[in-house]
Design a protein around this motif. Structure first.
Motif, PDB file in Angstrom:
ATOM      1  N   ASP A 192      -2.881   1.594   7.620  1.00 33.55           N
ATOM      2  CA  ASP A 192      -2.944   1.930   8.971  1.00 33.55           C
ATOM      3  C   ASP A 192      -3.045   3.465   9.109  1.00 33.55           C
ATOM      4  OD1 ASP A 192      -3.395   3.858  11.619  1.00 33.55           O
ATOM      5  OD2 ASP A 192      -1.766   2.015  12.622  1.00 33.55           O
ATOM      6  N   ILE A 193      -4.700   3.379   9.016  1.00 32.74           N
ATOM      7  CA  ILE A 193      -4.447   4.806   8.412  1.00 32.74           C
ATOM      8  C   ILE A 193      -4.768   6.650   9.190  1.00 32.74           C
ATOM      9  CG2 ILE A 193      -7.203   6.996   8.294  1.00 32.74           C
ATOM     10  CD1 ILE A 193      -8.934   4.324   7.597  1.00 32.74           C
ATOM     11  N   ARG A 194      -4.009   5.807  10.891  1.00 36.55           N
ATOM     12  CA  ARG A 194      -3.447   6.980  11.445  1.00 36.55           C
ATOM     13  C   ARG A 194      -2.411   7.225  10.700  1.00 36.55           C
ATOM     14  NH1 ARG A 194      -3.719   3.522  16.948  1.00 36.55           N
ATOM     15  NH2 ARG A 194      -3.014   2.038  14.738  1.00 36.55           N
ATOM     16  N   ILE A 195      -1.457   5.842  10.763  1.00 34.20           N
ATOM     17  CA  ILE A 195       0.031   6.252   9.711  1.00 34.20           C
ATOM     18  C   ILE A 195       0.108   7.303   8.654  1.00 34.20           C
ATOM     19  CG2 ILE A 195       2.304   4.851   9.393  1.00 34.20           C
ATOM     20  CD1 ILE A 195       1.914   3.040  11.153  1.00 34.20           C
ATOM     21  N   LEU A 196      -0.671   6.572   7.862  1.00 32.49           N
ATOM     22  CA  LEU A 196      -0.889   7.935   6.578  1.00 32.49           C
ATOM     23  C   LEU A 196      -1.381   9.150   7.217  1.00 32.49           C
ATOM     24  CD1 LEU A 196      -1.491   7.742   3.723  1.00 32.49           C
ATOM     25  CD2 LEU A 196      -4.294   7.750   4.010  1.00 32.49           C
ATOM     26  N   PHE A 197      -2.532  10.064   7.986  1.00 33.84           N
ATOM     27  CA  PHE A 197      -2.577  11.015   7.525  1.00 33.84           C
ATOM     28  C   PHE A 197      -2.021  11.179   8.447  1.00 33.84           C
ATOM     29  CE2 PHE A 197      -6.911   9.817   6.460  1.00 33.84           C
ATOM     30  CZ  PHE A 197      -6.979  10.873   5.518  1.00 33.84           C
ATOM     31  N   LYS A 198      -0.546  10.626   9.521  1.00 33.89           N
ATOM     32  CA  LYS A 198       0.516  11.650  10.517  1.00 33.89           C
ATOM     33  C   LYS A 198       1.351  11.777   9.519  1.00 33.89           C
ATOM     34  CE  LYS A 198       3.735  10.410  13.378  1.00 33.89           C
ATOM     35  NZ  LYS A 198       4.989  10.379  12.663  1.00 33.89           N
ATOM     36  N   THR A 199       1.401  10.887   8.491  1.00 28.28           N
ATOM     37  CA  THR A 199       2.665  11.603   7.484  1.00 28.28           C
ATOM     38  C   THR A 199       2.061  12.513   6.416  1.00 28.28           C
ATOM     39  OG1 THR A 199       3.093   9.003   6.971  1.00 28.28           O
ATOM     40  CG2 THR A 199       4.065  10.229   5.260  1.00 28.28           C
ATOM     41  N   ALA A 200       1.387  12.370   6.338  1.00 26.74           N
ATOM     42  CA  ALA A 200       0.788  13.973   5.160  1.00 26.74           C
ATOM     43  C   ALA A 200       0.526  14.622   6.051  1.00 26.74           C
ATOM     44  CB  ALA A 200      -1.102  13.585   4.524  1.00 26.74           C
ATOM     45  N   PHE A 242       0.572  -0.695  -0.081  1.00 23.47           N
ATOM     46  CA  PHE A 242       0.289  -0.266  -0.027  1.00 23.47           C
ATOM     47  C   PHE A 242       0.637   1.238  -0.354  1.00 23.47           C
ATOM     48  CE2 PHE A 242      -2.260   3.147   1.437  1.00 23.47           C
ATOM     49  CZ  PHE A 242      -4.196   3.194   1.073  1.00 23.47           C
ATOM     50  N   TRP A 243       0.543   2.471  -1.158  1.00 28.37           N
ATOM     51  CA  TRP A 243       1.271   3.311  -1.315  1.00 28.37           C
ATOM     52  C   TRP A 243       0.631   4.702  -1.273  1.00 28.37           C
ATOM     53  CZ3 TRP A 243       6.692   4.609  -2.911  1.00 28.37           C
ATOM     54  CH2 TRP A 243       7.717   2.596  -3.206  1.00 28.37           C
ATOM     55  N   ALA A 244       1.071   5.511  -0.861  1.00 31.28           N
ATOM     56  CA  ALA A 244       0.888   6.737  -1.297  1.00 31.28           C
ATOM     57  C   ALA A 244       1.498   7.930  -1.487  1.00 31.28           C
ATOM     58  CB  ALA A 244       0.465   7.474   0.180  1.00 31.28           C
ATOM     59  N   GLY A 254       5.420   7.593  -0.349  1.00 30.36           N
ATOM     60  CA  GLY A 254       5.946   6.365   0.216  1.00 30.36           C
ATOM     61  C   GLY A 254       5.177   5.186   0.430  1.00 30.36           C
ATOM     62  N   ARG A 255       5.616   3.971   0.489  1.00 32.94           N
ATOM     63  CA  ARG A 255       5.104   2.618   1.050  1.00 32.94           C
ATOM     64  C   ARG A 255       4.812   2.699   2.583  1.00 32.94           C
ATOM     65  NH1 ARG A 255       8.472  -2.610   0.996  1.00 32.94           N
ATOM     66  NH2 ARG A 255       9.241  -1.703   2.959  1.00 32.94           N
ATOM     67  N   LEU A 256       3.259   2.263   2.606  1.00 31.39           N
ATOM     68  CA  LEU A 256       2.652   2.369   4.700  1.00 31.39           C
ATOM     69  C   LEU A 256       3.003   0.891   4.790  1.00 31.39           C
ATOM     70  CD1 LEU A 256       0.054   5.119   3.843  1.00 31.39           C
ATOM     71  CD2 LEU A 256       2.116   5.917   5.077  1.00 31.39           C
ATOM     72  N   SER A 257       2.074   0.213   3.969  1.00 32.24           N
ATOM     73  CA  SER A 257       2.514  -0.952   4.111  1.00 32.24           C
ATOM     74  C   SER A 257       2.532  -2.412   3.350  1.00 32.24           C
ATOM     75  CB  SER A 257       1.239  -1.557   4.701  1.00 32.24           C
ATOM     76  OG  SER A 257       0.303  -1.374   4.034  1.00 32.24           O
ATOM     77  N   SER A 258       3.254  -3.549   3.981  1.00 30.38           N
ATOM     78  CA  SER A 258       3.008  -4.395   2.918  1.00 30.38           C
ATOM     79  C   SER A 258       2.214  -5.740   3.652  1.00 30.38           C
ATOM     80  CB  SER A 258       4.602  -4.721   2.858  1.00 30.38           C
ATOM     81  OG  SER A 258       4.878  -5.460   3.715  1.00 30.38           O
ATOM     82  N   GLY A 259       1.946  -6.866   3.107  1.00 29.04           N
ATOM     83  CA  GLY A 259       0.764  -7.910   2.986  1.00 29.04           C
ATOM     84  C   GLY A 259       1.314  -9.205   3.059  1.00 29.04           C
TER      85      GLY A 259
END
Length: 225
Positions: A154-162, A126-128, A141-146
């Motif tokens: 993790d939506i919290r990490i997504l918006f923290k990075t934003a 998952f990237w953003a 950047g990459r946010l997670s790999s599965g």
């Protein structure tokens, strides 16, 4: 007196972390480059002496030779080279033009940015892409790999990075190693959650891409946002 014995608010490195680089004086910046002073002077005090000798002017300091810098007590060859190197980096930075950030105006442009990272993977990632108010890229950047079947973000990490990028818009993307571009129920659910969170935080979800090896699906183009 070494830096470690100074009041914490006066330690250049700690001050940098606590208050930011703009809070540091010229002498404190020079102290960080040098790392230490001498038996009589802390690194900050030594920095003041060196700067004072050139009229507190960085341009004048850059004119000094290594041998000139080594005349100051506590400045050996290694420290002198570190100072000269930092000044040369500053000179080269000043001489360069600020590169223009790429602007995203369509799903195909987002796809081209992310294709090199997501097209040939065997597991989902998952990237953003983070965008400013003019839809220019300020980060990605990459946010997670599965596993093979799914990647949880993790939506919290997504918006923290934003927030760290001062972004006003985001494009999210993940790959389907199977090549199937049809969104799963989980894809639709997480997209809805991110879009709703973005509305509250004033960070717009502009698109969600599902990427396969040679193709992609855009939630924005398919009216799925």
């Amino acid at each position: 007196m070494s830096i470690k014995f100074l009041a914490e608010d006066d330690r250049p490195r700690e001050k940098f972390l606590l208050k930011g680089k703009n809070a540091l004086s010229d002498a404190e910046l020079l102290a960080i480059i040098m790392g230490s002073g001498n038996r009589e002077d802390s690194a900050v005090e030594l920095g003041r002496k060196i700067l004072s000798s050139v009229g507190n002017n960085w341009h004048n300091l850059s004119l000094l030779q290594i041998s000139d810098l080594m005349k100051f007590k506590g400045i050996g060859e290694a420290k002198a080279i570190s100072i000269a190197t930092a000044l040369e980096i500053g000179r080269r930075r000043a001489a360069q033009e600020v590169p223009e950030k790429m602007q995203i105006s369509s799903s195909s442009e987002s796809y081209k940015v992310l294709l090199p990272y997501l097209s040939d993977l065997h597991t989902e990632e998952f990237w953003a892409i983070y965008l400013n108010q003019n839809n220019r890229i300020v980060g990605k950047g990459r946010l997670s790999s599965g596993g093979i079947n799914q990647s949880v973000v993790d939506i919290r990490i997504l918006f923290k990075t934003a927030f760290e990028h001062l972004a006003t818009g985001i494009v999210i993307a993940h790959n389907h190693p199977s090549g199937n571009l049809k969104p799963s129920s989980e894809d639709l659910r997480i997209t809805k959650q991110i879009a709703e969170a973005g509305k509250i935080l004033n960070i717009q979800l502009l698109d969600h891409l599902i990427i396969a090896q040679n193709s992609y699906l855009s939630f924005a183009d398919e009216n799925l946002l």
